[in-house]
Design a protein around this motif. Structure first.
Motif: not given
Length: 205
Positions: A1-14, A112-123, A167-170
């Motif tokens: 199952m692909k990570p959702d926004s909450a899961t990715i957010r927690k990894r970046y918070d960490r 403008i976005c830089s190195f962002v869409f690697c971390s968006v659950p639904s690009a 590890l990092v959500g990307a």
């Protein structure tokens, strides 16, 4: 199952307090120059930066522009606030998810976005939102790392991707150029200086 926004957010918070240190080598060798190239293409007065992170792009902001910058990680945004205040950067920082932007249609001259869409659950969902808030005739600039066109390297990237995401959500295997071309932009151009893995994408609404 692909990570959702909450899961990715927690990894970046960490990793937020350590993020700049983690990427320091890559930033100095590669990313810094690409950021300069990307921001040199910015047009118009009202600018939206999506995925501001710790504020790595602050040094490249146009002097006379009105800039709003967002991030979905509260801890990353906290780092950006501290850097903004320390460097006296003129930018409005807001906590927000690219998949659900709280801005009116046709609001910004450039998004403008830089190195962002690697971390968006639904690009695709994120790109539709970016398209929506961009003014007609405005531009969307994306600086992204994507999956290699080399089959062997692509296979390695696909193999390693679950580990990197955990590890990092990307994601390191996104085909962002293809995703952008699938949207309703009137034109999509990949800067000729782009490499196999790092792409500077210019899209016009």
């Amino acid at each position: 199952m692909k990570p959702d926004s909450a899961t990715i957010r927690k990894r970046y918070d960490r990793i937020a307090p350590y993020f700049e240190g983690m990427e320091a080598v890559m930033e100095g060798l590669f990313f810094k120059n690409w950021r300069k190239k990307c921001w040199a293409k910015v047009e118009g007065h009202h600018i939206l930066e999506v995925g501001v992170g710790t504020g790595k792009n602050f040094d490249y902001y146009p002097k006379d522009a009105r800039i709003t910058a967002i991030d979905f990680s509260e801890k990353m945004l906290k780092q950006a606030v501290q850097k903004r205040d320390r460097k006296n950067v003129n930018v409005d920082l807001e906590l927000m998810d690219i998949q659900s932007l709280c801005f009116a249609d046709n609001s910004f001259d450039t998004v403008i976005c830089s190195f962002v869409f690697c971390s968006v659950p639904s690009a695709v969902k994120g790109l539709k939102e970016v398209y929506r808030v961009c003014k007609p005739g405005g531009q969307v600039l994306l600086l992204e790392h994507v999956i290699s066109s080399n089959p062997v390297l692509a296979a390695v990237m696909n193999l390693l991707n679950p580990v990197v995401v955990a590890l990092v959500g990307a994601n390191i295997n996104r085909n962002t150029v293809k995703n952008v071309k699938a949207c309703a932009f009137t034109s999509v151009h990949v800067d000729e200086r782009s490499s196999d893995i790092i792409k500077l994408i210019e899209a016009r609404k």
